[in-house]
Design a protein around this motif. Structure first.
Motif, PDB file in Angstrom:
ATOM      1  N   SER A 102      78.135  48.242 -17.734  1.00  0.00           N
ATOM      2  CA  SER A 102      76.086  48.651 -17.816  1.00  0.00           C
ATOM      3  C   SER A 102      75.578  47.382 -17.074  1.00  0.00           C
ATOM      4  O   SER A 102      75.975  46.342 -17.368  1.00  0.00           O
ATOM      5  CB  SER A 102      76.383  49.403 -19.404  1.00  0.00           C
ATOM      6  N   ARG A 103      74.276  47.950 -16.122  1.00  0.00           N
ATOM      7  CA  ARG A 103      73.573  46.808 -16.269  1.00  0.00           C
ATOM      8  C   ARG A 103      71.969  47.354 -15.903  1.00  0.00           C
ATOM      9  O   ARG A 103      72.011  48.949 -15.754  1.00  0.00           O
ATOM     10  CB  ARG A 103      74.252  46.397 -14.590  1.00  0.00           C
ATOM     11  N   LEU A 104      70.598  46.692 -15.584  1.00  0.00           N
ATOM     12  CA  LEU A 104      70.067  47.174 -14.893  1.00  0.00           C
ATOM     13  C   LEU A 104      70.145  47.303 -13.934  1.00  0.00           C
ATOM     14  O   LEU A 104      70.268  46.618 -12.828  1.00  0.00           O
ATOM     15  CB  LEU A 104      69.249  45.452 -15.862  1.00  0.00           C
ATOM     16  N   ALA A 105      69.267  48.194 -13.442  1.00  0.00           N
ATOM     17  CA  ALA A 105      68.990  48.206 -12.365  1.00  0.00           C
ATOM     18  C   ALA A 105      67.661  47.436 -11.292  1.00  0.00           C
ATOM     19  O   ALA A 105      67.522  46.457 -12.589  1.00  0.00           O
ATOM     20  CB  ALA A 105      67.814  49.911 -11.883  1.00  0.00           C
ATOM     21  N   ASP A 106      67.857  47.292 -10.076  1.00  0.00           N
ATOM     22  CA  ASP A 106      67.300  46.103  -9.618  1.00  0.00           C
ATOM     23  C   ASP A 106      65.493  46.145 -10.091  1.00  0.00           C
ATOM     24  O   ASP A 106      65.262  45.417  -9.953  1.00  0.00           O
ATOM     25  CB  ASP A 106      66.921  47.031  -8.053  1.00  0.00           C
ATOM     26  N   ASP A 107      65.012  46.943 -10.522  1.00  0.00           N
ATOM     27  CA  ASP A 107      63.768  47.082 -11.277  1.00  0.00           C
ATOM     28  C   ASP A 107      63.740  46.171 -11.886  1.00  0.00           C
ATOM     29  O   ASP A 107      62.486  46.056 -12.803  1.00  0.00           O
ATOM     30  CB  ASP A 107      63.249  48.352 -10.267  1.00  0.00           C
ATOM     31  N   GLY A 108      64.595  46.251 -12.942  1.00  0.00           N
ATOM     32  CA  GLY A 108      65.275  45.037 -14.110  1.00  0.00           C
ATOM     33  C   GLY A 108      64.092  46.019 -15.408  1.00  0.00           C
ATOM     34  O   GLY A 108      64.373  45.878 -16.537  1.00  0.00           O
ATOM     35  N   GLN A 109      64.306  47.539 -15.257  1.00  0.00           N
ATOM     36  CA  GLN A 109      63.232  47.929 -16.729  1.00  0.00           C
ATOM     37  C   GLN A 109      64.771  49.208 -16.632  1.00  0.00           C
ATOM     38  O   GLN A 109      65.015  49.225 -17.744  1.00  0.00           O
ATOM     39  CB  GLN A 109      62.347  49.008 -15.858  1.00  0.00           C
ATOM     40  N   GLN A 110      65.360  49.465 -16.207  1.00  0.00           N
ATOM     41  CA  GLN A 110      66.155  50.619 -16.008  1.00  0.00           C
ATOM     42  C   GLN A 110      68.119  50.622 -16.448  1.00  0.00           C
ATOM     43  O   GLN A 110      68.449  49.963 -15.444  1.00  0.00           O
ATOM     44  CB  GLN A 110      65.597  51.832 -15.538  1.00  0.00           C
ATOM     45  N   LEU A 111      68.651  51.357 -17.594  1.00  0.00           N
ATOM     46  CA  LEU A 111      69.732  50.343 -17.628  1.00  0.00           C
ATOM     47  C   LEU A 111      69.963  52.198 -16.635  1.00  0.00           C
ATOM     48  O   LEU A 111      70.055  52.859 -16.280  1.00  0.00           O
ATOM     49  CB  LEU A 111      69.834  51.386 -18.488  1.00  0.00           C
ATOM     50  N   GLN A 112      72.031  51.426 -16.000  1.00  0.00           N
ATOM     51  CA  GLN A 112      72.495  51.928 -15.758  1.00  0.00           C
ATOM     52  C   GLN A 112      73.755  51.464 -16.141  1.00  0.00           C
ATOM     53  O   GLN A 112      74.112  50.583 -16.152  1.00  0.00           O
ATOM     54  CB  GLN A 112      72.343  51.970 -13.898  1.00  0.00           C
ATOM     55  N   PHE A 113      74.002  52.852 -15.916  1.00  0.00           N
ATOM     56  CA  PHE A 113      75.872  52.944 -16.453  1.00  0.00           C
ATOM     57  C   PHE A 113      77.132  53.531 -14.982  1.00  0.00           C
ATOM     58  O   PHE A 113      76.656  54.308 -14.183  1.00  0.00           O
ATOM     59  CB  PHE A 113      76.100  53.637 -17.191  1.00  0.00           C
ATOM     60  N   CYS A 114      78.378  52.769 -15.180  1.00  0.00           N
ATOM     61  CA  CYS A 114      79.319  52.922 -14.390  1.00  0.00           C
ATOM     62  C   CYS A 114      80.326  53.773 -14.545  1.00  0.00           C
ATOM     63  O   CYS A 114      80.822  53.322 -15.488  1.00  0.00           O
ATOM     64  CB  CYS A 114      80.044  51.474 -14.215  1.00  0.00           C
TER      65      CYS A 114
END
Lengths: 322, 505
Positions: A102-114
């Motif tokens: 899991s990581r924060l998207a480039d905008d630093g707001q949204q969570l992203q999951f792989c």
């Protein structure tokens, strides 16, 4: 045509291949008491039971049992690098979502999951999946369900080399307390990271005596090499084999089911770990082992109360005969 | 756990024996033939009278149909517990009159008659006297508008048939004039008045449409137009074309009131129709039989509307048995255990081709809609509800389009159970995501294959005859299903699946 089918019928019967009807009628119907099903059909119950008896299972991160909590799962999930979301009452591997990173998207707001396939999805995708689980989409008969979030297992290094993606798991069929047949399931590119044989995963039959590979199949065809890694599958052997067999017998004892499929994983840190129990294990294990189940099951049926034998005796019996 | 197979086999044996004995008895004692064989069409028609008794003496009088051209009255029955009954002839009209000293609360009376179709049967009917209708007697805008229609129609007509046809065509074309006329009297009365005016003897009659399995239907007004003293033809006042008399029964055709209730309120009458095929010898036997004494334990004792229902229900076990066979012995995968039977029942109502095309079309478009909905992040119950509504809209649109294209088959699409369609769509779309399109195709085609087979069985003439006439066979079906429940052999498809094991040896 009629003769042709008749011929096949006798060949299969000669090999002692177990069919679906006979499995349901003769083994599941006879040895699996209905009242025990909730123990295995609800993974939360299984987990609780495993904890009581000291069987190691993946750690529970969270249980979502209410739609109200779904919008807030991001707070918990964001803290974990990898995890696995399951419906507590799911069947046949349905509804399991594995997140490897899991990581924060480039905008630093949204969570992203792989996902194991490498595809990145947003938090909304995960939330929708949990909602579906809660509404009972994956559970037997569409009953409402709860979603479990578990830590992701780290596969043992020796085994991870054989699998292309995902965690290789070991399925042991335990009949009246005695392990009768085992296989390992390896995800590959063709199965999109899933370890279900009918989705194209590789099944490797394991010798009950030693835990060494005896035979491997993909889509019901014999293979020698892993299609993605080109590793020779016959060189595969499962470490900690005795512990795994012990664990599968312990699972039978705590669940009380006579005909049981035990799914195990060897975690890098925890060692042999219980993934889930299955009261209606599939029949493909016979193809992976290139052997029928009936002779082994019948041998055990001829024993006098095998359930009451000691674990050592059961293990010795299994090693000697299968 | 004790598993005693003997108990099962005894039960199966018992069921088979009792079932066959009942079946044999039906055949022997009541002379129901094994096969549909040589049959004559028999229409059972039933009138169900309902009214609310007011606690006073009640007298109910219903006009009864009689043998008529092409239809012979075979027998009639009534069911009216507690009521006195008399068949009387009043002003040339046969009527059933029920009487009771005190009728309180909802009351239901039944009258049933059986007619055979006999195209050779000719029965003369008396022509009504030509009388000037009060509708046309006084001058006014309406009567002149009506006469205007008549004069235009008579310009284009040569005989009675063409006159009626052209007059109805005028009525269908001249919307304004007709709207004016309909304020005073319904269309059939105007038509009758105008035809009488043109010296064509015409009567308004009440007609029951004969269609197998019709329930709660109503009589419709038709025109009986006489071309000679005894010869007539029937006309639908809305199409103007001579009607197909094979599927019509004239219920009331002597200008008498259909139903007359004294001592009750809210009276109404509804009709059910069922088509039977009876062996010719039974019909002969029935002719000599006096009014009903059926001690025969069968569906045929029930009121007709229930019989019509059972005709379909009794076929369901056939479909269920087929599903058992295909799943247990063959190993075909279907989406949902008994969904194929439900689809097959829908096919019976829609006809096979329409049903298949409709099903594939709706599920296909439904999957697309579901695919879009999955992006909106909705809760499951709401999403399925949305799909249900979308399916309904889809069905409505299809119905309208097919109606406009003049393809009346398309209208039947609405017989599909919508909730089932929606669940299919939801399950299939999940299956698609989880297991891929191949599995969806496998399950949908498995379901449709099973449904088509079930449909073919359930619409089979012989199967319908046997299930409807021999209730005992249901026990035999049950026995077969029980036996299938203990079948432990391989499934045919497993022979293929596990063949990999044998091949390598």
């Amino acid at each position: 045509m009629g003769f042709f089918l008749w011929d096949r019928w006798h060949q299969l019967k000669g090999m002692g291949v177990l069919g679906m009807n006979r499995r349901n009628h003769h083994y599941i119907g006879r040895y699996n008491d209905r009242s025990l099903y909730p123990l295995v059909d609800n993974k939360l119950n299984t987990k609780q039971l495993a904890l009581e008896f000291g069987v190691s299972t993946p750690k529970l991160i969270a249980v979502v049992d209410n739609q109200h909590d779904v919008p807030r799962v991001g707070i918990i999930l964001g803290k974990h690098k990898g995890f696995c979301i399951k419906p507590a009452k799911g069947s046949g591997g349905k509804g399991i979502l594995v997140i490897t990173e899991s990581r924060l998207a480039d905008d630093g707001q949204q969570l992203q999951f792989c996902k194991p396939s490498g595809e990145w999805v947003g938090l909304a995708y995960v939330q929708r999946h949990i909602s579906n689980i809660l509404a009972g989409l994956f559970s037997l008969g569409g009953a409402t369900d709860v979603a479990m979030v578990e830590t992701l297992l780290v596969p043992n290094k020796e085994l991870a080399a054989f699998s292309f993606q995902g965690v290789p798991d070991i399925r042991v069929i335990v009949f009246r307390g005695i392990p009768v047949m085992a296989m390992m399931r390896l995800a590959c590119a063709a199965s999109h990271g899933k370890a279900n044989l009918h989705q194209g995963a590789i099944g490797v039959g394991l010798d009950i005596h030693s835990g060494e590979a005896v035979h491997a199949v993909q889509n019901d065809h014999r293979i020698e090499l892993h299609p993605d890694t080109d590793i020779e599958l016959n060189s595969l052997f499962v470490p900690h084999w005795d512990e795994l067999l012990e664990l599968s017998m312990a699972c039978q004892e705590i669940s009380g089911l006579g005909y049981l499929g035990v799914d195990l994983v060897i975690d890098q840190h925890e060692g042999p770990t219980l993934l889930e129990l299955n009261a209606r294990p599939g029949l493909s294990i016979q193809i992976a082992n290139n052997a029928g189940l009936i002779p082994r099951l019948s041998a055990i049926e001829s024993l006098n109360k095998p359930e009451l034998m000691s674990r050592e005796a059961k293990l010795a019996y299994a090693r000697e005969h299968f | 756990m004790k598993h005693n197979k003997t108990a099962l086999y005894l039960l199966v044996l018992l069921l088979v024996l009792v079932g066959l004995a009942l079946t044999w008895q039906r055949h022997n004692v009541y002379q129901v033939p094994w096969l549909p064989g040589e049959k004559q069409q028999v229409w059972s028609v039933e009138a169900k009278l309902e009214f609310l008794g007011s606690g006073e003496p009640a007298l109910v009088s219903l006009a009864l149909p009689d043998s008529q051209r092409g239809k012979e009255l075979l027998s009639e029955y009534t069911a009216s517990p507690g009521y006195g009954l008399a068949f009387v002839l009043r002003e040339g009209v046969r009527r059933a009159e029920w009487s009771i000293s005190r009728a309180e609360g909802p009351q239901t009376l039944y009258y049933r008659a059986e007619f055979t179709s006999d195209n050779k049967l000719k029965l003369a009917q008396s022509k009504p006297a030509l009388v000037a209708s009060p509708l046309l007697s006084h001058s006014g805008p309406q009567s002149s508008a009506a006469r205007q229609l008549l004069s235009q129609a008579s310009l284009r007509s040569a005989d009675e048939r063409t006159l009626v046809r052209e007059l109805v065509r005028e009525f269908n074309a001249e919307e304004q004039a007709v709207a004016l006329l309909s304020d005073t009297a319904p269309r059939e009365q105007w038509l009758q008045a105008l035809l009488m005016d043109a010296t064509v003897a015409t009567r308004i009659i009440s007609v029951l449409t004969l269609e197998d399995g019709r329930r709660r239907s109503q009589l419709s007004p038709y025109l009986q137009v006489f071309v000679s003293d005894s010869d007539y033809f029937l006309v639908d006042p809305y199409s103007g074309l001579p009607a197909d008399e094979d599927h019509l029964l004239m219920w009331e055709y002597r200008s008498a009131p259909l139903l007359d209730v004294e001592g009750g309120r809210y009276s109404r009458v509804s009709f059910s129709v069922i088509e039977n095929k009876l062996a010719v010898r039974d019909i002969v036997a029935q002719r000599h039989q006096s009014i009903a004494s059926l001690h025969d334990f069968s569906i045929h004792q029930l009121p007709l509307s229930e019989q019509a229902l059972f005709k379909g229900i009794l076929l369901v076990p056939i479909g269920v048995l087929l599903v058992c066979l295909l799943r247990i012995v063959i190993g075909i995968k279907t989406a949902g255990t008994f969904m194929p039977v439900l689809i097959a029942i829908a096919f019976i109502q829609t006809s096979l081709l329409t049903g298949l095309v409709g099903f594939v079309l709706i599920v296909g478009v439904g999957l697309l809609i579901r695919g879009y909905l999955s992006q909106l992040n909705l809760l499951l119950v709401a999403r399925i509800s949305t799909v249900i509504i979308a399916v309904i809209i889809l069905i409505a649109v299809l119905a309208v389009i097919s109606y406009q294209l003049g393809w009346s088959e398309g209208l039947k699409i609405s017989f599909f159970p919508m909730v089932i369609l929606s669940w299919t769509i939801e399950r299939m779309s999940i299956l698609w995501e989880e297991e891929g399109g191949r599995e969806v195709l496998l399950q949908v085609s498995g379901s449709l294959f099973t449904a088509v087979l079930a449909y073919l069985l359930m619409t089979n003439h012989y199967v319908q005859h046997l299930t409807f006439n021999f209730l005992g066979l249901q026990l035999v079906l049950m026995a077969v299903v029980l036996l299938l429940g203990s079948y432990t052999g391989y499934r045919v498809l497993e022979l293929h699946r596990f063949y990999a094991l044998v091949k390598r040896k």
